[in-house]
Write a protein that holds these residues in place. Structure first.
Motif, PDB file in Angstrom:
ATOM      1  N   SER A  92       0.824  -1.203   0.000  1.00 22.21           N
ATOM      2  CA  SER A  92       0.000   0.000   0.000  1.00 22.21           C
ATOM      3  C   SER A  92       0.856   1.250   0.000  1.00 22.21           C
ATOM      4  O   SER A  92       2.066   1.199   0.232  1.00 22.21           O
ATOM      5  CB  SER A  92      -0.893   0.001   1.234  1.00 22.21           C
ATOM      6  OG  SER A  92      -0.100   0.177   2.386  1.00 22.21           O
ATOM      7  N   GLU A  93       0.206   2.352  -0.250  1.00 21.74           N
ATOM      8  CA  GLU A  93       0.887   3.647  -0.168  1.00 21.74           C
ATOM      9  C   GLU A  93       1.549   3.803   1.189  1.00 21.74           C
ATOM     10  O   GLU A  93       2.634   4.327   1.306  1.00 21.74           O
ATOM     11  CB  GLU A  93      -0.143   4.764  -0.302  1.00 21.74           C
ATOM     12  CG  GLU A  93      -0.600   5.050  -1.682  1.00 21.74           C
ATOM     13  CD  GLU A  93      -1.571   6.215  -1.691  1.00 21.74           C
ATOM     14  OE1 GLU A  93      -2.534   6.186  -0.924  1.00 21.74           O
ATOM     15  OE2 GLU A  93      -1.357   7.156  -2.470  1.00 21.74           O
ATOM     16  N   ARG A  94       0.851   3.344   2.218  1.00 20.70           N
ATOM     17  CA  ARG A  94       1.390   3.479   3.561  1.00 20.70           C
ATOM     18  C   ARG A  94       2.670   2.662   3.717  1.00 20.70           C
ATOM     19  O   ARG A  94       3.660   3.136   4.267  1.00 20.70           O
ATOM     20  CB  ARG A  94       0.324   3.034   4.578  1.00 20.70           C
ATOM     21  CG  ARG A  94       0.746   3.140   6.030  1.00 20.70           C
ATOM     22  CD  ARG A  94       1.165   4.530   6.429  1.00 20.70           C
ATOM     23  NE  ARG A  94       0.154   5.539   6.224  1.00 20.70           N
ATOM     24  CZ  ARG A  94      -0.738   5.915   7.140  1.00 20.70           C
ATOM     25  NH1 ARG A  94      -0.743   5.359   8.310  1.00 20.70           N
ATOM     26  NH2 ARG A  94      -1.621   6.845   6.866  1.00 20.70           N
ATOM     27  N   ASP A  95       2.650   1.420   3.211  1.00 22.62           N
ATOM     28  CA  ASP A  95       3.860   0.588   3.262  1.00 22.62           C
ATOM     29  C   ASP A  95       5.002   1.324   2.581  1.00 22.62           C
ATOM     30  O   ASP A  95       6.130   1.354   3.056  1.00 22.62           O
ATOM     31  CB  ASP A  95       3.660  -0.741   2.517  1.00 22.62           C
ATOM     32  CG  ASP A  95       2.638  -1.624   3.192  1.00 22.62           C
ATOM     33  OD1 ASP A  95       2.466  -1.501   4.410  1.00 22.62           O
ATOM     34  OD2 ASP A  95       2.011  -2.431   2.490  1.00 22.62           O
ATOM     35  N   ALA A  96       4.666   1.908   1.436  1.00 18.35           N
ATOM     36  CA  ALA A  96       5.683   2.605   0.655  1.00 18.35           C
ATOM     37  C   ALA A  96       6.244   3.768   1.462  1.00 18.35           C
ATOM     38  O   ALA A  96       7.459   3.933   1.575  1.00 18.35           O
ATOM     39  CB  ALA A  96       5.081   3.102  -0.654  1.00 18.35           C
ATOM     40  N   LEU A  97       5.354   4.543   2.033  1.00 14.64           N
ATOM     41  CA  LEU A  97       5.797   5.724   2.765  1.00 14.64           C
ATOM     42  C   LEU A  97       6.697   5.342   3.937  1.00 14.64           C
ATOM     43  O   LEU A  97       7.714   5.968   4.196  1.00 14.64           O
ATOM     44  CB  LEU A  97       4.579   6.498   3.288  1.00 14.64           C
ATOM     45  CG  LEU A  97       4.917   7.816   3.943  1.00 14.64           C
ATOM     46  CD1 LEU A  97       5.232   8.854   2.882  1.00 14.64           C
ATOM     47  CD2 LEU A  97       3.788   8.302   4.819  1.00 14.64           C
ATOM     48  N   MET A  98       6.300   4.287   4.647  1.00 17.96           N
ATOM     49  CA  MET A  98       7.040   3.889   5.837  1.00 17.96           C
ATOM     50  C   MET A  98       8.411   3.325   5.487  1.00 17.96           C
ATOM     51  O   MET A  98       9.336   3.413   6.253  1.00 17.96           O
ATOM     52  CB  MET A  98       6.250   2.840   6.637  1.00 17.96           C
ATOM     53  CG  MET A  98       4.997   3.396   7.269  1.00 17.96           C
ATOM     54  SD  MET A  98       5.382   4.721   8.436  1.00 17.96           S
ATOM     55  CE  MET A  98       3.869   5.652   8.431  1.00 17.96           C
ATOM     56  N   GLN A  99       8.525   2.685   4.330  1.00 19.39           N
ATOM     57  CA  GLN A  99       9.770   1.990   4.038  1.00 19.39           C
ATOM     58  C   GLN A  99      10.620   2.653   2.970  1.00 19.39           C
ATOM     59  O   GLN A  99      11.824   2.491   2.948  1.00 19.39           O
ATOM     60  CB  GLN A  99       9.459   0.558   3.583  1.00 19.39           C
ATOM     61  CG  GLN A  99       8.698  -0.191   4.646  1.00 19.39           C
ATOM     62  CD  GLN A  99       8.339  -1.584   4.166  1.00 19.39           C
ATOM     63  OE1 GLN A  99       8.986  -2.135   3.303  1.00 19.39           O
ATOM     64  NE2 GLN A  99       7.305  -2.149   4.744  1.00 19.39           N
TER      65      GLN A  99
ATOM     66  N   MET B  36       5.112  12.441   9.311  1.00 21.62           N
ATOM     67  CA  MET B  36       4.112  11.413   8.990  1.00 21.62           C
ATOM     68  C   MET B  36       4.504  10.060   9.558  1.00 21.62           C
ATOM     69  O   MET B  36       3.689   9.344  10.115  1.00 21.62           O
ATOM     70  CB  MET B  36       3.985  11.243   7.474  1.00 21.62           C
ATOM     71  CG  MET B  36       3.195  12.326   6.786  1.00 21.62           C
ATOM     72  SD  MET B  36       3.019  11.865   5.041  1.00 21.62           S
ATOM     73  CE  MET B  36       2.903  13.465   4.316  1.00 21.62           C
ATOM     74  N   ARG B  37       5.777   9.734   9.398  1.00 20.49           N
ATOM     75  CA  ARG B  37       6.223   8.423   9.871  1.00 20.49           C
ATOM     76  C   ARG B  37       6.165   8.328  11.379  1.00 20.49           C
ATOM     77  O   ARG B  37       5.744   7.317  11.927  1.00 20.49           O
ATOM     78  CB  ARG B  37       7.639   8.149   9.386  1.00 20.49           C
ATOM     79  CG  ARG B  37       7.693   7.987   7.891  1.00 20.49           C
ATOM     80  CD  ARG B  37       9.115   7.977   7.447  1.00 20.49           C
ATOM     81  NE  ARG B  37       9.835   6.948   8.146  1.00 20.49           N
ATOM     82  CZ  ARG B  37      10.619   6.066   7.546  1.00 20.49           C
ATOM     83  NH1 ARG B  37      10.758   6.109   6.260  1.00 20.49           N
ATOM     84  NH2 ARG B  37      11.249   5.169   8.231  1.00 20.49           N
ATOM     85  N   ASP B  38       6.594   9.384  12.061  1.00 24.36           N
ATOM     86  CA  ASP B  38       6.563   9.351  13.524  1.00 24.36           C
ATOM     87  C   ASP B  38       5.140   9.218  14.030  1.00 24.36           C
ATOM     88  O   ASP B  38       4.870   8.502  14.992  1.00 24.36           O
ATOM     89  CB  ASP B  38       7.206  10.616  14.100  1.00 24.36           C
ATOM     90  CG  ASP B  38       8.705  10.608  13.898  1.00 24.36           C
ATOM     91  OD1 ASP B  38       9.227   9.527  13.545  1.00 24.36           O
ATOM     92  OD2 ASP B  38       9.348  11.659  14.078  1.00 24.36           O
TER      93      ASP B  38
END
Lengths: 177, 154
Positions: A92-99, B36-38
């Motif tokens: 997901s976009e979120r996975d992408a953003l986090m990693q 955002m990550r935090d």
């Protein structure tokens, strides 16, 4: 107590079949929702939501390619499928953003299979919307791949689709000024 | 009260304290990503003197990354500058309509003087629906799925 509509025998509340005649009582045991609003969540299947085909990719495609496809298709989540077309993961976009944002260059060229979330929670197209909503709330998911009986993804249900469903179905005409 | 009536009449403030992550217009996209990550959120507000002047979402970040553009630019250069805000006193139905009509997943929530007080996410709306309609949503046929302790993936 619950009276069996076929033979009239009294059964325990919540019984799945009549103890006397075996009549299927599952429909009667389902809780009665007060309003049509609530009922629509139980009665309408997931496929009534905006139907958009799932973006499927293979595990060996690069994160860069998958991100490009997500942006191009305006999707928030891709389903990773094996060579039989079965869903084996999501990205997901979120996975992408986090990693991705940390060491951009390095990770963008890695195969998406290394970064995907394996064994994704899926729903079937016939499941009630309430079920999808519950799964999303439980897991905090924004997307659920919708699969057929063989596990092949047919569409993607997003949290936005559900909110749009509520908006269009019940709050039409209340659009903000 | 009827569920629909609750949505129409109850204000956004009923949802309690909403999370708020902000950056100033001069900060970079890289800073916004860190925030955002935090916070594990997909959206940060660009605020000047507590007033929301823009929004950066994870999609903005990923679009840049996908196009191999640098993250070392000020957020104000990337954000569209359009802010669809809702007031704390607006109804939940209004918030849902705003999200539907503007196709956004996050709405800045402002107080009486227009100051940012939180970000309302589509996820929080789903939580609210589940809380409002427990009969419909919790009493479903049993499923044998493991309940995960951590959110993961999509």
């Amino acid at each position: 107590m619950l009276a069996c509509p076929a033979c009239g025998a009294e059964n325990m509340l919540g019984a799945e079949e009549c103890e006397a005649c075996g009549y299927d009582l599952t429909d009667l045991s389902r809780p009665e929702s007060a309003s049509s609003f609530e009922r629509s969540f139980q009665d309408k299947p997931v496929r009534c939501l905006r139907d958009h085909p799932a973006l499927t990719v293979l595990a060996n495609q690069s994160v860069r390619d998958v991100l490009g496809l997500l942006m191009q298709r305006d999707e928030g989540c891709a389903v990773i499928v094996d060579d039989q077309g079965k869903a084996i993961g999501v990205f997901s976009e979120r996975d992408a953003l986090m990693q991705v944002a940390d060491e951009e260059e390095d990770i963008l060229d890695r195969p998406v299979g290394e970064l995907m979330t394996t064994e994704p929670v899926t729903v079937e197209a016939d499941a009630p919307i309430a079920f999808a909503l519950h799964q999303m709330d439980l897991g905090g998911y924004r997307h659920l791949p919708c699969v057929d009986e063989k596990g092949i993804p047919v569409s993607m249900v997003s949290v936005r689709d559900i909110v749009t469903f509520v908006g269009h179905r019940f709050l039409e005409g209340e659009a903000p000024a | 009260m009827e569920p629909l009536q609750i949505l129409r009449e109850e204000p956004i403030s009923r949802l309690g304290e909403l999370p708020l992550s902000t950056v100033s217009p001069e900060q970079t996209m890289r800073d916004a990503v860190a925030v955002m990550r935090d916070a594990r959120r997909g959206c940060v507000l660009i605020c000047r003197y507590k007033m929301p002047v823009g929004v950066v979402t994870e999609r903005d970040v990923l679009k840049r990354l996908g196009a191999s553009q640098s993250l070392d630019v000020p957020v104000s250069a990337v954000s569209t500058g359009e802010v669809w805000a809702v007031k704390r006193s607006d109804s939940l139905a209004h918030a849902i309509s705003m999200m539907t009509s503007h196709q956004c997943r996050h709405l800045p929530v402002v107080g009486e003087r227009g100051e940012a007080v939180g970000i309302l996410s589509v996820r929080r709306i789903v939580r609210a629906l589940v809380e409002l309609f427990p009969t419909a949503i919790y009493n479903l046929p049993p499923v044998t799925l493991p309940i995960r302790k951590e959110r993961e993936g999509a």
